[in-house]
Scaffold this active site. Structure first.
Site, PDB file in Angstrom:
ATOM      1  N   LYS A  22       0.845  -1.210   0.000  1.00 22.69           N
ATOM      2  CA  LYS A  22       0.000   0.000   0.000  1.00 22.69           C
ATOM      3  C   LYS A  22       0.873   1.250   0.000  1.00 22.69           C
ATOM      4  O   LYS A  22       0.699   2.144  -0.811  1.00 22.69           O
ATOM      5  CB  LYS A  22      -0.898   0.002   1.250  1.00 22.69           C
ATOM      6  CG  LYS A  22      -1.518   1.337   1.567  1.00 22.69           C
ATOM      7  CD  LYS A  22      -2.455   1.263   2.741  1.00 22.69           C
ATOM      8  CE  LYS A  22      -1.931   1.840   4.035  1.00 22.69           C
ATOM      9  NZ  LYS A  22      -1.653   3.277   4.047  1.00 22.69           N
ATOM     10  N   ASN A  23       1.843   1.291   0.918  1.00 19.88           N
ATOM     11  CA  ASN A  23       2.612   2.523   1.086  1.00 19.88           C
ATOM     12  C   ASN A  23       3.612   2.772  -0.041  1.00 19.88           C
ATOM     13  O   ASN A  23       4.132   3.879  -0.162  1.00 19.88           O
ATOM     14  CB  ASN A  23       3.315   2.531   2.444  1.00 19.88           C
ATOM     15  CG  ASN A  23       2.325   2.705   3.584  1.00 19.88           C
ATOM     16  OD1 ASN A  23       1.144   2.957   3.350  1.00 19.88           O
ATOM     17  ND2 ASN A  23       2.797   2.563   4.806  1.00 19.88           N
ATOM     18  N   CYS A 116      -6.264  14.105  13.239  1.00 23.36           N
ATOM     19  CA  CYS A 116      -6.232  12.755  12.675  1.00 23.36           C
ATOM     20  C   CYS A 116      -6.434  11.687  13.728  1.00 23.36           C
ATOM     21  O   CYS A 116      -6.385  11.940  14.920  1.00 23.36           O
ATOM     22  CB  CYS A 116      -4.900  12.564  11.968  1.00 23.36           C
ATOM     23  SG  CYS A 116      -4.744  10.965  11.237  1.00 23.36           S
ATOM     24  N   ARG A 121      -0.133  14.575  12.591  1.00 20.52           N
ATOM     25  CA  ARG A 121       0.249  14.484  11.180  1.00 20.52           C
ATOM     26  C   ARG A 121       0.331  15.843  10.483  1.00 20.52           C
ATOM     27  O   ARG A 121      -0.382  16.113   9.504  1.00 20.52           O
ATOM     28  CB  ARG A 121      -0.688  13.533  10.429  1.00 20.52           C
ATOM     29  CG  ARG A 121      -0.545  12.124  10.926  1.00 20.52           C
ATOM     30  CD  ARG A 121      -1.269  11.153  10.084  1.00 20.52           C
ATOM     31  NE  ARG A 121      -0.368  10.290   9.352  1.00 20.52           N
ATOM     32  CZ  ARG A 121      -0.758   9.229   8.685  1.00 20.52           C
ATOM     33  NH1 ARG A 121      -2.013   8.925   8.601  1.00 20.52           N
ATOM     34  NH2 ARG A 121       0.115   8.476   8.065  1.00 20.52           N
ATOM     35  N   ASP A 304       3.727   1.115  12.210  1.00 22.35           N
ATOM     36  CA  ASP A 304       2.544   0.456  11.644  1.00 22.35           C
ATOM     37  C   ASP A 304       2.343  -0.952  12.199  1.00 22.35           C
ATOM     38  O   ASP A 304       1.269  -1.528  12.034  1.00 22.35           O
ATOM     39  CB  ASP A 304       2.648   0.384  10.110  1.00 22.35           C
ATOM     40  CG  ASP A 304       2.284   1.705   9.459  1.00 22.35           C
ATOM     41  OD1 ASP A 304       1.884   2.632  10.183  1.00 22.35           O
ATOM     42  OD2 ASP A 304       2.396   1.814   8.224  1.00 22.35           O
ATOM     43  N   ARG A 396      -9.137  -0.204   4.066  1.00 24.23           N
ATOM     44  CA  ARG A 396      -8.256   0.808   3.450  1.00 24.23           C
ATOM     45  C   ARG A 396      -6.904   0.207   3.089  1.00 24.23           C
ATOM     46  O   ARG A 396      -6.253   0.666   2.152  1.00 24.23           O
ATOM     47  CB  ARG A 396      -8.015   1.956   4.442  1.00 24.23           C
ATOM     48  CG  ARG A 396      -9.158   2.916   4.543  1.00 24.23           C
ATOM     49  CD  ARG A 396      -8.740   4.083   5.388  1.00 24.23           C
ATOM     50  NE  ARG A 396      -7.422   4.545   4.969  1.00 24.23           N
ATOM     51  CZ  ARG A 396      -6.640   5.334   5.670  1.00 24.23           C
ATOM     52  NH1 ARG A 396      -7.032   5.770   6.836  1.00 24.23           N
ATOM     53  NH2 ARG A 396      -5.472   5.705   5.210  1.00 24.23           N
TER      54      ARG A 396
HETATM   55  C1  UD1 Z   1       4.009   7.091   6.410  1.00 26.94           C
HETATM   56  C2  UD1 Z   1       3.137   5.902   6.144  1.00 26.94           C
HETATM   57  C3  UD1 Z   1       2.508   5.441   7.427  1.00 26.94           C
HETATM   58  C4  UD1 Z   1       3.586   5.180   8.461  1.00 26.94           C
HETATM   59  C5  UD1 Z   1       4.508   6.378   8.614  1.00 26.94           C
HETATM   60  C6  UD1 Z   1       5.706   6.142   9.534  1.00 26.94           C
HETATM   61  C7  UD1 Z   1       2.266   6.133   3.877  1.00 26.94           C
HETATM   62  C8  UD1 Z   1       1.067   6.412   3.052  1.00 26.94           C
HETATM   63  N1  UD1 Z   1       2.091   6.277   5.203  1.00 26.94           N
HETATM   64  O1  UD1 Z   1       3.188   8.134   6.891  1.00 26.94           O
HETATM   65  O2  UD1 Z   1       1.780   4.261   7.172  1.00 26.94           O
HETATM   66  O3  UD1 Z   1       2.944   4.958   9.700  1.00 26.94           O
HETATM   67  O4  UD1 Z   1       5.015   6.754   7.335  1.00 26.94           O
HETATM   68  O5  UD1 Z   1       6.476   5.092   9.072  1.00 26.94           O
HETATM   69  O6  UD1 Z   1       3.335   5.797   3.392  1.00 26.94           O
HETATM   70  N2  UD1 Z   1       5.842  14.893  10.871  1.00 26.94           N
HETATM   71  C9  UD1 Z   1       5.942  16.232  11.161  1.00 26.94           C
HETATM   72  N3  UD1 Z   1       5.849  17.140  10.129  1.00 26.94           N
HETATM   73  C10 UD1 Z   1       5.667  16.746   8.842  1.00 26.94           C
HETATM   74  C11 UD1 Z   1       5.573  15.368   8.549  1.00 26.94           C
HETATM   75  C12 UD1 Z   1       5.649  14.459   9.594  1.00 26.94           C
HETATM   76  O7  UD1 Z   1       6.081  16.626  12.316  1.00 26.94           O
HETATM   77  O8  UD1 Z   1       5.608  17.608   7.959  1.00 26.94           O
HETATM   78  C13 UD1 Z   1       5.917  13.907  11.975  1.00 26.94           C
HETATM   79  C14 UD1 Z   1       4.589  13.185  12.176  1.00 26.94           C
HETATM   80  O9  UD1 Z   1       3.718  13.900  13.017  1.00 26.94           O
HETATM   81  C15 UD1 Z   1       5.037  11.885  12.801  1.00 26.94           C
HETATM   82  C16 UD1 Z   1       6.388  11.618  12.124  1.00 26.94           C
HETATM   83  O10 UD1 Z   1       6.819  12.875  11.603  1.00 26.94           O
HETATM   84  O11 UD1 Z   1       5.248  12.053  14.177  1.00 26.94           O
HETATM   85  C17 UD1 Z   1       6.349  10.574  11.037  1.00 26.94           C
HETATM   86  O12 UD1 Z   1       5.517  10.942  10.003  1.00 26.94           O
HETATM   87  P1  UD1 Z   1       5.786  10.538   8.495  1.00 26.94           P
HETATM   88  O13 UD1 Z   1       6.999   9.664   8.393  1.00 26.94           O
HETATM   89  O14 UD1 Z   1       5.704  11.771   7.677  1.00 26.94           O
HETATM   90  O15 UD1 Z   1       4.555   9.632   8.211  1.00 26.94           O
HETATM   91  P2  UD1 Z   1       3.659   9.629   6.937  1.00 26.94           P
HETATM   92  O16 UD1 Z   1       4.490   9.894   5.721  1.00 26.94           O
HETATM   93  O17 UD1 Z   1       2.445  10.459   7.220  1.00 26.94           O
END
Ligand code: UD1
Length: 416
Positions: A22-23, A116, A121, A304, A396
């Site tokens: 998925k990811n 969320c 997020r 995850d 999902r």
């Molecule tokens: C992706 C995965 C999700 C997985 C996560 C962590 C997909 C579609 N989703 O989510 O399944 O759980 O990686 O491995 O691939 N953060 C910030 N600012 C930002 C972005 C992130 O503070 O602009 C923080 C988030 O709040 C969180 C951490 O960084 O605490 C990790 O988030 P991130 O790695 O960005 O996760 P996703 O890409 O949303």
């Protein structure tokens, strides 16, 4: 609202085949718009999240066709650069489309992702990085508008190795002028899959899988066929389900290198493994032992897998300590698990799991995708019939979960 009705108590035995990731699919589907032509993707999971991504592409003016795990995307007539608010809300990860749309049109508008189910997020890291690439950002009435005349490569350092931000930067830089060097990049295997896809199209991306990624912008990209990697979280889910039910399971079409921390922790809990090229055999004969886990960015223990692993530990012998370091609100499923007799205390980011011998059946509600899978696991272990409602969350991210489970000895029915 649909439900699963699970009659617990059966061991999982036989062979299960893992679907595409998925990811990895979501950013690769987004990347397919960069060539302004046709992309053929194989091994795409048939799940709600890929449906939504394709729906967005259609609204943007792409033609899409889907059959048996193969998706054809023709982006030659793409003419819109606004991600619809309702679809953006359904799937916050659609934010990775922003980088791809920007690369193609130098312009994108999308709604700001709100609160969320698993944590805040935010997208500050995405926006800070896009600014570094010469893109102007305007926030207005819940929308984010990004535009520029030209995307210019730059040096970018991420304050945290965010998966989505890393993908967005790679996508936005693929057709940029000059070179982008991204440090403290996320190292998840799905990012390597995105790099491989883009390079097959003719892009120049190096270093994915390490924390420094170098992207040399190219002028254009060509049409491509690509096979998506297997889903490592689905792999880990089936391994934990087998372990919790004292089963012996063969997990096919899996890449064990992508889930080393999960395998190592399962070994600590008492499971045995036989790993062949694309197949993982797990044997679990006795009651599991308690183990401690801490979620970390890759290659650490994946966030995850936290809920699914914790659910499995709720019947292990002894006390397990779980620390969730990535998403602050990823323990919502625990209240539901407690209804089934689990003994778990939460203190901030820490969960203390005192293993009980048996879980009992109950009516529980999925609170998010992986938390929902954790409740299915609990239902497989519990005595009697467990009803897991709100399974739209689970759909999902898991293709045919009920069918796959029934084939390996579980008793699970979908109820609409
Ligand atoms: C992706 C995965 C999700 C997985 C996560 C962590 C997909 C579609 N989703 O989510 O399944 O759980 O990686 O491995 O691939 N953060 C910030 N600012 C930002 C972005 C992130 O503070 O602009 C923080 C988030 O709040 C969180 C951490 O960084 O605490 C990790 O988030 P991130 O790695 O960005 O996760 P996703 O890409 O949303």
């Amino acid at each position: 609202m649909s439900s699963y009705i699970i009659t617990g108590g059966s061991k999982l035995e036989g062979t299960v085949s893992i679907s595409g990731s998925k990811n990895a699919s979501l950013p690769i589907i987004a990347a397919s718009i960069l060539n302004g032509g046709t992309s053929k993707l194989y091994n795409v999971p048939n799940i709600h999240d890929t449906e939504i991504t394709l729906k967005i592409l259609k609204i943007l003016g792409c033609k899409t066709d889907k059959k048996n795990g193969k998706i054809i995307i023709d982006s030659s007539k793409m003419n819109c650069h606004e991600i619809p608010d309702d679809l953006m809300r359904q799937m916050r990860s659609s934010v990775v489309l922003a980088g791809a749309i920007l690369a193609r049109f130098k312009n994108v508008k999308f709604s700001y992702p709100g609160g969320c189910d698993i944590g805040a997020r935010p997208i500050d890291l995405h926006l800070k990085a896009l600014k570094k690439l010469g893109i102007s950002i305007e926030k207005e009435a819940g929308y984010v508008k990004c535009k520029c005349d030209e995307i210019k490569g730059n040096e970018i350092h991420l304050d945290f190795p965010s998966v989505g931000a890393t993908e967005n930067i790679i996508l936005a830089s693929a057709l940029a002028k000059g070179e982008t060097i991204l440090s403290n990049a996320a190292m998840e295997p799905e990012i390597e899959d995105l790099q491989n896809f883009l390079n097959k199209m003719g892009a120049k991306v190096q270093g994915a899988g390490t924390n420094i990624i170098r992207i040399i912008g190219v002028k254009s990209l060509k049409e491509v066929n690509y096979n998506i990697m297997p889903d490592r979280i689905e792999t880990g889910t089936f391994l934990c389900m087998a372990a919790a039910t004292s089963g012996n399971l063969e997990v096919k079409n899996a890449n064990s290198n992508h889930i080393i921390p999960v395998i190592k922790k399962l070994e600590e809990a008492g499971c045995r493994f036989n790993i062949k090229k694309n197949t993982i055999l797990i044997e679990s004969s006795k009651r599991l032992k308690a183990v401690d886990i801490k979620t970390m960015p890759y290659p650490g223990f994946p966030t995850d897998m936290q809920s699914i692993f914790s659910s499995m530990l709720s019947t292990a012998k002894g006390t397990s300590i779980v620390v969730e370091n990535i998403f602050e609100n990823r323990y919502r499923y625990i209240n539901e698990l407690k209804r089934m007799g689990a003994k778990i205390d939460i203190e901030g980011r820490i969960a203390i799991i005192k293993g009980v011998k048996k879980l009992s059946n109950a009516q529980v509600e999925a609170t998010d995708l992986r938390g929902g899978a954790a409740l299915v696991l609990a239902g497989l272990v519990a005595k009697g019939k467990t009803k897991v409602s709100n399974i739209e969350y689970i759909l999902r991210g898991y293709q045919d979960l009920d069918q796959k489970l029934n084939k390996i000895g579980a008793k699970i029915k979908k109820q609409y």
